[in-house]
Design a protein around this motif. Structure first.
Motif, PDB file in Angstrom:
ATOM      1  N   UNK A   1       0.621  -1.225   0.245  1.00  0.00           N
ATOM      2  CA  UNK A   1      -0.070  -0.173  -0.087  1.00  0.00           C
ATOM      3  C   UNK A   1       0.781   1.360  -0.170  1.00  0.00           C
ATOM      4  N   UNK A   2       2.220   1.232  -0.045  1.00  0.00           N
ATOM      5  CA  UNK A   2       3.184   2.111  -0.207  1.00  0.00           C
ATOM      6  C   UNK A   2       3.138   2.992   1.126  1.00  0.00           C
TER       7      UNK A   2
ATOM      8  N   UNK B   1       2.922   7.794  -6.297  1.00  0.00           N
ATOM      9  CA  UNK B   1       1.573   8.521  -6.437  1.00  0.00           C
ATOM     10  C   UNK B   1       0.812   7.605  -7.447  1.00  0.00           C
TER      11      UNK B   1
ATOM     12  N   UNK C   1      -0.629   4.375  -5.770  1.00  0.00           N
ATOM     13  CA  UNK C   1      -1.559   4.764  -4.830  1.00  0.00           C
ATOM     14  C   UNK C   1      -2.995   4.868  -5.467  1.00  0.00           C
ATOM     15  N   UNK C   2      -3.145   5.474  -6.580  1.00  0.00           N
ATOM     16  CA  UNK C   2      -4.266   5.730  -7.385  1.00  0.00           C
ATOM     17  C   UNK C   2      -4.915   4.497  -7.732  1.00  0.00           C
TER      18      UNK C   2
ATOM     19  N   UNK D   1      -4.880   1.669  -5.683  1.00  0.00           N
ATOM     20  CA  UNK D   1      -4.957   0.695  -4.626  1.00  0.00           C
ATOM     21  C   UNK D   1      -6.058   0.958  -3.621  1.00  0.00           C
TER      22      UNK D   1
END
Lengths: 232, 223, 235
Positions: C48-49, C70, C73-74, C76
């Motif tokens: 999930x970073x 970034x 994340x978009x 997930x």
């Protein structure tokens, strides 16, 4: 016993010998100052301690940046070892400065006359906070990371405090002549040699402190492995 | 533009939640009031001219009350691991920093704005002057800039509430020194020339602290 | 969708992950089971970073972890056993907030649709803290899918849920999992873990110790394998 030569040995000997030489120069070689007499001799160690304090905190800054960039644990070790040494030397310079102040101005804490005293005290406080932050964090990785960030912010704050304290002083008239401006040649040589000696001493201490921290770290690692039932 | 829109969204979220609970705000306000009362009693007996202690009292109150607000604001973010929610969003960590920092600045500024008339009444001194408002705003900006970074660290430590003042006060000193100097100068009616260097300092400190905090925030939030 | 090679994560001296290799294909539902402290949460948080790997390679949708934060994340959606919703905001405000920071357009319709899907339209204006645990988890699920992520990460999603909420969550997981969506779920509950997945992996002491297709497995067989894998390590 045939022991291979280590760089630490050189530093140990060097700092021991230079310290003896420095003591000789401070007490016997350097001439007695006309107005303040023998008391002035505290100046050599006082300023040298202050210098090492600053330098140590600068090393903490550099090691902090290096830690964040590389995430290598040894940078964290260097960082807090240097901060501890820095605190010791800064405290030494506060104490010697205070003794000096008591004898010349008849006050232990003449901060109105000597704002640099406040600066040094703030330095001490900042790095006490640095060590406290470390003490209150359990996770080693997080501790190293937060301490590194604090090490950077802390050092940035130091020159700013210095400027503002200096400007504060400008508004208060400086009552006492600031000394150190007219050093004789022998005094200057002694002073520079003391700076050199203390810098060598700093590196010697840093080496030993980091080595100790590294060993403690390894022991901690072994303990963990023992507790987790020898898993890998 | 997306950057500022998201910063605004984070501020909006904090403001909406705060309007509902008034948690951060009321704790700061009540605390500041108590400080004034305590200061008033402690100085009333001995100090000849109250105006002389006003700059110090003013900034001590702001810094103490502000610390309370910072702690609460970040503690709320940790409560249901909401900070994780922000970190999961597709935006730079700097966006979160600016959102939280500006939110904190707004909350502390509102408290200060409400405190000023009370200060003026208690110390019988007009404190609502444009130059002073500017000073307070600049001082508070620097405070919020470092405070947001350090409170994000503090809420992760064992000591939590205790840790923030220990970390923040020695660091924020240059900002407080310049703000107190400026406040004293303004109240003493000093000419602009002698105040200008302090004002430049204050602006410079704000910028330096803001940049460093922005650059290091990433390392605080990501393991 | 996910490629992990030699993933190591250490917290100081503690090694949470000690060399994980794992691949998840697009559209696959992978369940990771393992005892407490096996490193499940750490693995998911890295995906999930939220955590940086100490070493090893992690690629999600072809993007490298280090550079494509970034963008990753978009894609997930993350559900953990903590709801990640603001307790002082209402249900609707929470969704609007997350929708905005995820750049969802048009947001109004999406929020209405999701509230309907998780059955919270009646509680639209209630502050999140007044919701029951199960409702909060449903809200959390709506929050996690608001930007239509192609990868869902579920970290112990059943923790603290009662039977009815569990049933609802299970149904939701099925509805939000059309062909295109990849799901990675961790759980310590073998039965729940086996229900929905295509493939199953066992994580123990920071390593993947077993992987198998779900198809031929029954719960008893799985239990046997699981205890073997986990126990031989604890001896």
């Amino acid at each position: 016993m045939n022991r291979s030569f280590r760089p630490g040995d050189l530093l140990n000997w060097l700092s021991g010998l230079t310290m003896i030489a420095a003591l000789y120069m401070v007490f016997l070689y350097a001439p007695t100052e006309a107005t303040m007499g023998h008391l002035q001799r505290i100046f050599y160690f006082h300023v040298s301690s202050a210098w090492v304090g600053f330098f140590a905190f600068f090393v903490t800054l550099v090691a902090s940046i290096a830690y964040l960039a590389s995430r290598k644990r040894h940078w964290d070790i260097v960082s807090f070892s240097s901060a501890e040494i820095g605190i010791t030397f800064t405290a030494m310079s506060v104490i010697t400065g205070s003794i000096w102040a008591k004898s010349t101005w008849n006050a232990w804490w003449p901060w109105q006359q000597e704002p640099r005293l406040i600066l040094v005290t703030i330095l001490l406080l900042i790095y006490f906070s640095y060590l406290m932050l470390r003490a209150f964090l359990e996770d080693e990785e997080q501790r190293a990371r937060f301490a590194a960030v604090y090490g950077i912010v802390a050092f940035a704050s130091v020159p700013l405090t210095f400027w503002s304290v200096r400007w504060w002083q400008r508004l208060h008239p400086v009552i006492f002549e600031r000394r150190g401006a007219h050093l004789s040649r022998a005094m200057l040589v002694t002073f520079l040699f003391c700076l050199f000696t203390f810098t060598i001493l700093y590196f010697t201490l840093l080496l030993h402190r980091s080595r100790l921290a590294k060993l403690a770290d390894e022991v901690e690692g072994l303990k963990r492995r023992l507790h987790s039932g020898g898993g890998s | 533009m997306s950057f500022w829109r998201k910063v605004l969204t984070i501020i909006w979220k904090d403001v909406v939640a705060e309007l509902r609970t008034k948690e951060i705000f009321s704790s700061m306000f009540v605390f500041a009031l108590l400080l004034i009362v305590i200061f008033n009693f402690s100085f009333d007996l001995r100090v000849e001219k109250v105006a002389e202690v006003v700059p110090g009292v003013l900034w001590v109150t702001f810094v103490f009350a502000g610390t309370l607000g910072l702690n609460r604001s970040l503690a709320l973010e940790m409560e249901d691991a909401c900070l994780d929610g922000l970190l999961l969003a597709p935006m730079e960590r700097g966006t979160i920093y600016f959102g939280k920092m500006l939110g904190n600045l707004i909350f502390i500024s509102i408290t200060e704005a409400l405190m000023l008339p009370i200060f003026s009444a208690v110390f019988d001194l007009n404190l609502i002057r444009p130059a002073l408002l500017l000073t307070i705003f600049l001082g508070t900006s620097g405070f919020a800039a470092v405070g947001t970074l350090l409170s994000t660290m503090a809420v992760n430590t064992r000591a939590r509430e205790v840790m923030l003042p220990v970390l923040l006060f020695p660091i924020i000193l240059p900002v407080v020194i310049s703000a107190v100097k400026l406040t004293t100068g303004i109240l003493d009616g000093l000419p602009w020339d002698s105040l200008a260097p302090w004002l430049r300092f204050l602006v410079g400190f704000d910028i330096i602290f803001l940049v460093i905090s922005y650059l290091t925030f990433d390392y605080v939030v990501q393991g | 969708m996910i490629q992990i090679q030699g993933l190591v994560k250490s917290f100081g001296h503690t090694y949470a992950l000690q060399g994980v290799d794992l691949e998840v294909a697009e559209g696959e539902f992978l369940t990771i089971v393992g005892p407490n402290g096996a490193g499940k949460t750490t693995l998911l948080r890295i995906l999930a970073t939220l955590l940086k790997p100490t070493s090893g390679l992690v690629r999600i949708a072809g993007l490298d972890m280090a550079s494509g934060g970034t963008e990753i994340r978009r894609r997930i959606g993350f559900v953990s056993h903590r709801p990640l919703v603001y307790s002082n905001l209402t249900v609707e405000e929470n969704l609007y907030f997350y929708g905005r920071i995820y750049d969802v357009h048009p947001l109004g319709e999406r929020v209405d649709m999701l509230l309907n899907l998780v059955g919270l339209e009646g509680r639209r204006h209630s502050p999140a803290r007044t919701l029951s645990r199960g409702m909060q988890q449903r809200l959390s699920l709506a929050r996690a899918v608001i930007h239509e992520p192609s990868l869902m990460l579920l970290d112990e999603p059943y923790t603290g849920l009662d039977q009815q909420a569990t049933k609802m969550l299970r149904r939701l997981l099925q509805t939000i999992n059309p062909e295109s969506r990849t799901v990675v779920m961790t759980t310590h509950n073998l039965e729940r873990g086996l229900e929905l997945c295509d493939r199953l992996a066992i994580l123990s002491r920071g390593r993947i110790v077993h992987q198998s297709e779900k198809a031929p497995l029954t719960l008893t067989e799985l239990q046997e394998i699981y205890w073997q894998c986990v126990e031989e390590k604890t001896d």
